[in-house]
Enzyme design. Structure first.
Site, PDB file in Angstrom:
ATOM      1  N   ASN A  76       0.833  -1.196   0.000  1.00 58.79           N
ATOM      2  CA  ASN A  76       0.000   0.000   0.000  1.00 58.79           C
ATOM      3  C   ASN A  76       0.872   1.253   0.000  1.00 58.79           C
ATOM      4  OD1 ASN A  76      -2.574  -1.432   0.321  1.00 58.79           O
ATOM      5  ND2 ASN A  76      -1.846  -1.901   2.389  1.00 58.79           N
ATOM      6  N   CYS A  92      -4.667  -7.229  -4.743  1.00 59.47           N
ATOM      7  CA  CYS A  92      -5.064  -5.974  -5.382  1.00 59.47           C
ATOM      8  C   CYS A  92      -5.560  -6.309  -6.781  1.00 59.47           C
ATOM      9  CB  CYS A  92      -3.896  -4.993  -5.432  1.00 59.47           C
ATOM     10  SG  CYS A  92      -4.327  -3.409  -6.191  1.00 59.47           S
ATOM     11  N   GLY A  93      -6.876  -6.256  -6.981  1.00 61.61           N
ATOM     12  CA  GLY A  93      -7.447  -6.634  -8.273  1.00 61.61           C
ATOM     13  C   GLY A  93      -7.018  -5.730  -9.409  1.00 61.61           C
ATOM     14  N   HIS A 145     -12.723  -6.655   3.401  1.00 65.52           N
ATOM     15  CA  HIS A 145     -13.597  -5.579   2.938  1.00 65.52           C
ATOM     16  C   HIS A 145     -14.812  -5.453   3.837  1.00 65.52           C
ATOM     17  CE1 HIS A 145     -11.642  -4.863  -0.994  1.00 65.52           C
ATOM     18  NE2 HIS A 145     -11.327  -6.143  -0.880  1.00 65.52           N
ATOM     19  N   ASN A 184     -10.572  -2.621   4.075  1.00 63.21           N
ATOM     20  CA  ASN A 184     -11.020  -1.673   3.077  1.00 63.21           C
ATOM     21  C   ASN A 184     -12.498  -1.383   3.347  1.00 63.21           C
ATOM     22  OD1 ASN A 184      -8.611  -1.759   1.061  1.00 63.21           O
ATOM     23  ND2 ASN A 184      -9.111  -3.907   1.403  1.00 63.21           N
ATOM     24  N   GLU A 234      -9.389   2.765   0.880  1.00 61.36           N
ATOM     25  CA  GLU A 234      -8.525   1.597   0.859  1.00 61.36           C
ATOM     26  C   GLU A 234      -7.590   1.583   2.059  1.00 61.36           C
ATOM     27  OE1 GLU A 234      -6.948  -0.281  -2.588  1.00 61.36           O
ATOM     28  OE2 GLU A 234      -7.742   1.291  -3.904  1.00 61.36           O
ATOM     29  N   ARG A 235      -7.503   0.425   2.663  1.00 58.17           N
ATOM     30  CA  ARG A 235      -6.592   0.221   3.791  1.00 58.17           C
ATOM     31  C   ARG A 235      -5.160   0.563   3.368  1.00 58.17           C
ATOM     32  NH1 ARG A 235      -5.327  -5.916   5.544  1.00 58.17           N
ATOM     33  NH2 ARG A 235      -4.918  -5.879   3.316  1.00 58.17           N
ATOM     34  N   CYS A 257     -11.307   0.510  -6.872  1.00 60.64           N
ATOM     35  CA  CYS A 257     -10.677  -0.628  -6.203  1.00 60.64           C
ATOM     36  C   CYS A 257     -11.226  -1.898  -6.833  1.00 60.64           C
ATOM     37  CB  CYS A 257     -10.966  -0.595  -4.704  1.00 60.64           C
ATOM     38  SG  CYS A 257     -10.309  -2.009  -3.785  1.00 60.64           S
ATOM     39  N   GLY A 258     -10.340  -2.720  -7.393  1.00 58.34           N
ATOM     40  CA  GLY A 258     -10.787  -3.922  -8.078  1.00 58.34           C
ATOM     41  C   GLY A 258     -11.349  -4.965  -7.134  1.00 58.34           C
ATOM     42  N   GLY A 275     -12.391  -4.345  -4.247  1.00 55.56           N
ATOM     43  CA  GLY A 275     -13.561  -3.698  -3.652  1.00 55.56           C
ATOM     44  C   GLY A 275     -14.792  -3.826  -4.527  1.00 55.56           C
TER      45      GLY A 275
END
Length: 286
Positions: free
Chosen positions: A65, A74-75, A163, A195, A212-213, A221-222, A224
């Site tokens: 991050n 991470c998408g 999430h 997240n 996002e965390r 956010c993917g 997310g």
């Protein structure tokens, strides 16, 4: 002078400073990532991705991050990894596997120029998220008091990372994401942080914002988007296919009959350059 070759890619406005280290020779420290991602003194990004290779030759996404903390998944970052491998490594074909801290994920460059990633199956159990809630085995469609008389429906889910999806009745733009998201990110119920998504389900799409965390509010956010879509599906608010609109653009999510979640959306290369990392590290970020 310590020169470092970096690339910047973005996926629906979710941007990453990326390095290519196939022989695993130049790992980045948390402090180096924090400076690289700083939007005033560094390159500027929501996170840092170092692409290397495991002993078996399969590419590995080493993601951190923006604050330098490690992340499991991470998408959107995975979709950018697919483009970097195509552009730099000359990865053959249109479909290949990438290792992450949450396991192997398959990415695909689609015929319409977008990038898809098989995000695997969601997990709603407390242990997988992880989450401390003694009253429920899972956290689905539970009321969450945000204070000031505002109570929303909340669902917690793991997409390889934690999430908390808040289903709101009003436009997410009306919510103080920076305040609410920051508080919930470090809520005691989430021992590893989370997240936080703010989502309004409309007739044709889901409108969302995300905190996002470790990075703060981002344009998209993917993982997310996947969390929102599967939580909406579980709650009976949407079907197995959803379009999730973030400020940075639209991501399409499809949940297969086997439970696996496919994430698809645009991504692109922004630039590549060489930086003097030693000079950058002399910056005092306080």
């Amino acid at each position: 002078m310590s020169e470092l070759r970096v690339w910047k890619y973005q996926a629906t406005g979710n941007d990453f400073v990326m390095t290519y280290d196939p022989d695993d020779e130049r790992r980045l420290s948390a402090d180096e990532v924090r400076v690289l991602c700083d939007r005033r003194f560094g390159v500027g990004a929501d996170g840092s991705i170092r692409v290397t290779h495991e002993s078996g030759g399969r590419p590995f996404m080493d993601y951190r991050n923006a604050d330098g903390s490690l992340a499991e998944m991470c998408g959107n970052g995975l979709r950018c990894v697919a483009l970097l491998l195509r552009d730099v490594d000359g990865a053959g074909g249109f479909s290949f596997e990438v290792e992450t801290r949450s396991g192997t994920r398959r990415v695909e460059l689609t015929a319409d120029g977008r990038v898809s990633v098989d995000m695997g199956e969601p997990n709603f159990t407390k242990a997988a998220i992880p989450m401390r809630v003694p009253a429920w085995e899972t956290y689905l469609r539970e009321p969450l008091d945000l204070g000031g008389g505002l109570v929303v429906t909340a669902s917690a889910v793991s997409m390889g990372n934690p999430h908390l999806v808040l289903f709101v009745d009003d436009d997410p733009e009306r919510f103080h994401v920076a305040h609410i998201g920051a508080v919930l990110e470090r809520d005691d119920r989430f021992p590893e942080g989370t997240n936080v998504e703010f989502a309004k389900v409309d007739e044709d799409e889901i409108v969302a914002r995300v905190w996002e965390r470790g990075s703060g509010e981002t344009m998209a956010c993917g993982s997310g988007a996947c969390a929102i879509a599967v939580a909406a599906d579980e709650a009976g608010l949407a079907g197995s296919r959803s379009s999730v609109r973030f400020p940075g653009g639209v991501l399409d999510v499809e949940r297969s009959e086997t439970g696996s979640v496919l994430l698809t959306g645009p991504a692109s290369r922004v630039f590549e350059t060489t930086i003097d990392l030693d000079a950058l590290m002399e910056t005092d970020l306080g």
